[in-house]
Scaffold this motif. Sequence first.
Motif, short mmCIF file in Angstrom:
data_model
loop_
_atom_site.label_atom_id
_atom_site.label_comp_id
_atom_site.label_asym_id
_atom_site.label_seq_id
_atom_site.Cartn_x
_atom_site.Cartn_y
_atom_site.Cartn_z
N GLU A 17 0.91 -0.98 0.08
CA GLU A 17 -0.49 -0.01 0.50
C GLU A 17 0.49 1.53 -0.04
O GLU A 17 0.54 2.35 -0.60
CB GLU A 17 -1.23 -0.35 1.29
N ALA A 18 1.96 1.12 0.68
CA ALA A 18 2.40 2.38 0.49
C ALA A 18 3.74 2.42 -0.90
O ALA A 18 3.29 3.86 -1.05
CB ALA A 18 3.78 2.22 2.07
N ILE A 19 3.53 1.99 -1.13
CA ILE A 19 4.05 1.59 -2.30
C ILE A 19 3.29 2.02 -3.67
O ILE A 19 3.68 3.25 -4.82
CB ILE A 19 5.33 -0.10 -2.99
N ALA A 20 2.43 1.31 -3.55
CA ALA A 20 1.42 1.72 -4.40
C ALA A 20 0.99 3.78 -4.00
O ALA A 20 0.93 4.13 -5.12
CB ALA A 20 -0.18 0.65 -4.64
N ALA A 21 0.77 3.86 -2.90
CA ALA A 21 0.37 5.37 -2.80
C ALA A 21 1.39 6.29 -3.23
O ALA A 21 1.35 7.37 -3.88
CB ALA A 21 0.27 5.20 -1.06
N LYS A 56 8.43 5.05 -15.32
CA LYS A 56 8.66 3.44 -16.09
C LYS A 56 9.00 2.85 -15.32
O LYS A 56 9.01 1.85 -15.01
CB LYS A 56 8.46 3.53 -18.01
N MET A 57 10.81 2.86 -15.30
CA MET A 57 11.47 2.16 -15.02
C MET A 57 11.30 1.61 -13.45
O MET A 57 10.86 0.81 -13.34
CB MET A 57 12.55 2.48 -14.71
N GLN A 58 10.57 3.03 -13.08
CA GLN A 58 10.01 2.50 -11.29
C GLN A 58 8.53 1.38 -11.03
O GLN A 58 9.23 0.48 -10.26
CB GLN A 58 9.97 3.98 -10.39
N GLU A 59 8.14 1.85 -12.29
CA GLU A 59 7.14 1.01 -12.28
C GLU A 59 7.80 -0.63 -12.31
O GLU A 59 6.51 -1.17 -11.91
CB GLU A 59 5.76 1.70 -13.03
N VAL A 60 8.67 -0.63 -13.43
CA VAL A 60 9.04 -1.98 -13.79
C VAL A 60 9.52 -2.12 -12.36
O VAL A 60 8.97 -3.78 -11.93
CB VAL A 60 9.57 -1.82 -14.93
N ALA A 61 10.39 -2.26 -11.96
CA ALA A 61 11.35 -2.51 -10.49
C ALA A 61 9.66 -2.45 -9.16
O ALA A 61 9.83 -3.47 -8.65
CB ALA A 61 12.31 -0.64 -9.65
N PHE A 62 9.05 -1.54 -9.28
CA PHE A 62 7.57 -1.99 -8.54
C PHE A 62 7.56 -3.49 -8.79
O PHE A 62 6.76 -3.84 -7.83
CB PHE A 62 6.49 -0.77 -8.26
N GLN A 63 6.59 -3.35 -9.69
CA GLN A 63 5.52 -5.12 -10.86
C GLN A 63 6.46 -6.16 -10.02
O GLN A 63 6.20 -7.08 -9.80
CB GLN A 63 5.58 -3.67 -11.64
N GLY A 64 7.98 -6.13 -10.10
CA GLY A 64 8.91 -6.89 -10.20
C GLY A 64 8.94 -7.33 -8.49
O GLY A 64 9.03 -8.67 -8.11
N ALA A 65 9.67 -6.24 -7.67
CA ALA A 65 9.47 -6.34 -6.41
C ALA A 65 8.03 -7.10 -6.25
O ALA A 65 8.22 -7.91 -4.84
CB ALA A 65 9.77 -5.21 -5.67
N LEU A 66 6.36 -6.68 -6.31
CA LEU A 66 5.90 -7.08 -6.62
C LEU A 66 5.86 -8.56 -6.47
O LEU A 66 5.28 -10.09 -5.18
CB LEU A 66 4.14 -6.70 -6.75
#
Length: 82
Positions: A17-21, A56-66
């Motif tokens: 939730e924190a990362i999504a926010a 977009k790079m941060q979004e890809v990293a976020f999706q990978g972490a999830l």
Amino acid sequence: MAVEASTVDSHDVTSREAIAAEMESLQSALLDLANTGEGVDGVSTIELAETITELKMQEVAFQGALGTTARVLQNTLKDFLR
């Protein structure tokens, strides 16, 4: 050394939730900058392509972490029965 599933799940949900926010906040800021054409303190030049690429790079990293978290925290019936 066993960790209770409820503790791991609640921590995982909280961090997700924190990362999504944070991602939503970054996207909102990017849209504001793109719409006004101005940066902080009235700077009128912005590298829109560079900013979008960074987002977009941060979004890809976020999706990978999830994805990684989901695979690591995956419970099996065998784990549940222990």
